[in-house]
Design an enzyme around this catalytic site. Sequence first.
Site, PDB file in Angstrom:
ATOM      1  N   ASP A   1      -7.682  -7.608  -0.268  1.00  0.00           N
ATOM      2  CA  ASP A   1      -6.444  -8.035   0.407  1.00  0.00           C
ATOM      3  C   ASP A   1      -5.575  -6.812   0.660  1.00  0.00           C
ATOM      4  O   ASP A   1      -4.376  -6.801   0.370  1.00  0.00           O
ATOM      5  CB  ASP A   1      -5.705  -9.066  -0.432  1.00  0.00           C
ATOM      6  CG  ASP A   1      -4.605  -9.785   0.370  1.00  0.00           C
ATOM      7  OD1 ASP A   1      -4.592  -9.638   1.609  1.00  0.00           O
ATOM      8  OD2 ASP A   1      -3.773 -10.462  -0.247  1.00  0.00           O
TER       9      ASP A   1
ATOM     10  N   ASP B   1      -1.322  -5.342  -6.207  1.00  0.00           N
ATOM     11  CA  ASP B   1      -1.693  -6.725  -5.901  1.00  0.00           C
ATOM     12  C   ASP B   1      -3.207  -6.910  -5.844  1.00  0.00           C
ATOM     13  O   ASP B   1      -3.824  -6.896  -4.785  1.00  0.00           O
ATOM     14  CB  ASP B   1      -1.067  -7.191  -4.593  1.00  0.00           C
ATOM     15  CG  ASP B   1      -1.099  -8.721  -4.478  1.00  0.00           C
ATOM     16  OD1 ASP B   1      -1.917  -9.347  -5.178  1.00  0.00           O
ATOM     17  OD2 ASP B   1      -0.309  -9.275  -3.703  1.00  0.00           O
TER      18      ASP B   1
ATOM     19  N   GLU C   1       5.076  -0.736 -12.639  1.00  0.00           N
ATOM     20  CA  GLU C   1       6.044   0.295 -12.288  1.00  0.00           C
ATOM     21  C   GLU C   1       6.890  -0.156 -11.101  1.00  0.00           C
ATOM     22  O   GLU C   1       6.435  -0.927 -10.251  1.00  0.00           O
ATOM     23  CB  GLU C   1       5.331   1.593 -11.925  1.00  0.00           C
ATOM     24  CG  GLU C   1       4.519   1.514 -10.639  1.00  0.00           C
ATOM     25  CD  GLU C   1       4.062   2.870 -10.140  1.00  0.00           C
ATOM     26  OE1 GLU C   1       4.928   3.716  -9.851  1.00  0.00           O
ATOM     27  OE2 GLU C   1       2.840   3.072 -10.045  1.00  0.00           O
TER      28      GLU C   1
ATOM     29  N   ILE D   1      12.673  -8.705  -4.975  1.00  0.00           N
ATOM     30  CA  ILE D   1      12.391  -7.595  -4.064  1.00  0.00           C
ATOM     31  C   ILE D   1      11.135  -7.845  -3.239  1.00  0.00           C
ATOM     32  O   ILE D   1      10.773  -7.023  -2.393  1.00  0.00           O
ATOM     33  CB  ILE D   1      12.241  -6.272  -4.839  1.00  0.00           C
ATOM     34  CG1 ILE D   1      11.153  -6.386  -5.917  1.00  0.00           C
ATOM     35  CG2 ILE D   1      13.565  -5.867  -5.460  1.00  0.00           C
ATOM     36  CD1 ILE D   1      10.892  -5.079  -6.652  1.00  0.00           C
ATOM     37  N   GLY D   2      10.472  -8.984  -3.458  1.00  0.00           N
ATOM     38  CA  GLY D   2       9.289  -9.294  -2.672  1.00  0.00           C
ATOM     39  C   GLY D   2       8.779 -10.692  -2.964  1.00  0.00           C
ATOM     40  O   GLY D   2       8.921 -11.195  -4.080  1.00  0.00           O
TER      41      GLY D   2
ATOM     42  N   VAL E   1       8.186 -11.138  -6.733  1.00  0.00           N
ATOM     43  CA  VAL E   1       8.389  -9.884  -7.454  1.00  0.00           C
ATOM     44  C   VAL E   1       9.890  -9.643  -7.613  1.00  0.00           C
ATOM     45  O   VAL E   1      10.645  -9.696  -6.640  1.00  0.00           O
ATOM     46  CB  VAL E   1       7.738  -8.700  -6.714  1.00  0.00           C
ATOM     47  CG1 VAL E   1       7.932  -7.406  -7.512  1.00  0.00           C
ATOM     48  CG2 VAL E   1       6.244  -8.969  -6.496  1.00  0.00           C
TER      49      VAL E   1
END
Length: 511
Positions: free
Chosen positions: A322, A340, A269, A202-203, A210
């Site tokens: 970031d 992150d 989560e 998903i990322g 991720v």
Amino acid sequence: MQLTSGVLGCLCVCVCWLLEVRGRRCVFEVSNPRNLAWKERGNVSGSEQLCANTHCCVAYLSLQGGQHVQDYLGCSVMDLPCPLPTCSITRQDEYLVRCVCSSDLCNAIDNITWSPEQETANPLRPGSLVGTEGGGLVAVSILLGCLVFVVTLFTAVKCRHFKDTLLSSQHGHKPTSPSLDLTNMVERPDLDLTNMELHEVIGKGHFATVWRGFQKGAMVAVKVYLAGNEHSFTTEREVYKLPLLVHAGIADFLGAGRLEGGEMVLVLELAAYSSLHLFLTKSSCDWPSSLRLARSLADGLAFLHSEFSRHGLYKPTVAHRDLSSSNVLVRSDGTCALSDFSCSSILYNSQRGPGTREGGPGTRQGGLWTGQGNSGTITQGSLVGTLIYMSPEVLEGSVNLRSSKWMIQGDVYALGLLLWEIWTRCSTLYTGSAVPEHALPYETELGVCPSLELLCLHVAERRQRPAIPKHWEQAFQVFSLEDIVTDCWDHDADARLTSQCALDRLLTLQA
């Protein structure tokens, strides 16, 4: 000495036995019984739930009719950092708030306390056993952990089984040597990820990928770090393990571990709408929804930047370093949560902790900046961040490395850009015209992946910022949208708002 050792040895046995056979009891109440996810968290008997996998109780409250009412009371889905025995909420907001605690039935509505964050003139040093109300209970817990640890050293043969149980159990904290800082990090064993299911990506980021995963009956986000990024993994894990780092504006950390192939993993989560970047790309918002995104974003950053002590535990200031729309999550209730922290820095006060910890890996090539587009990380010494969100002083390398203030100021600069992103997708602000497509900061002026040199020229030398629509000049109560955004991204770092001041201004805007 033998009698003392014998008594403590029995104490070790009793403590280990209790951890094996007795789970955490939490007050149970759910506003939507059709959501069956709560069944995986433990058995329910009347108004109580016996936790199956965790030792933390949780309470989610939402504002209805001017009052905070329970949305969900019960066991946490997985182990969360919950060093305090009481459920304490530090900010009373208009949207969803949460608290977690580590004693039986501690999440009852009558037991929840509202404790505004306070900075004291002489706050407690991490590891201090004398604190504010409730510190005695924390002290007893810490001393008990130390006693159990000492006993296991002297009775290794007799208590070996029980020691292993205590260290591996997810119902307690790992004992720590008395010579170490007991409250600097929330020590917990790695998660058992043997049955972790990874469903889909998903990322993707510079350091990790991720996945949407399934663990112990719950859908979670699984951040799998790429080989060679051990430092980034360690940095993010240390931030999440800080005591008192529990807030609605911070992504829930469920634990860390390694997959069967040895990959380093953080379990977090799973946000319903993924990142803020993806959410804004797919959706526009009305004014109340945009304001909720903005306020919760600023609230999370203000909490991250805050420094306070409570119950003998100390939360230092953390600089994100970031902050971007890709590193902010959007929950199902339309609020933001920071995530992150692989480039973050923990900024301990010199009188309270081991000193500033610089996060984020980096290399230096002949003293020059290196970068990889708008999603890459650039470094010069310890300077890190996503190019298009980096402040002008960081882009041109003119920060004072003797002070950590520039890190906080850089976060506020990025906050200004994020507020701009949110409001450019607010349909209410474009009445009578089409809402523009989502664009990253400086994308319209410089293209999708501007080079470092182009950004330095445009942002640092020419002092240009993303274009602000003319109708933003209309005042909303005391402060206009333009005032808030421009005061966050001011070229003079010292003239920028603090994250708390930005939040205070946002709270003056009428929904």
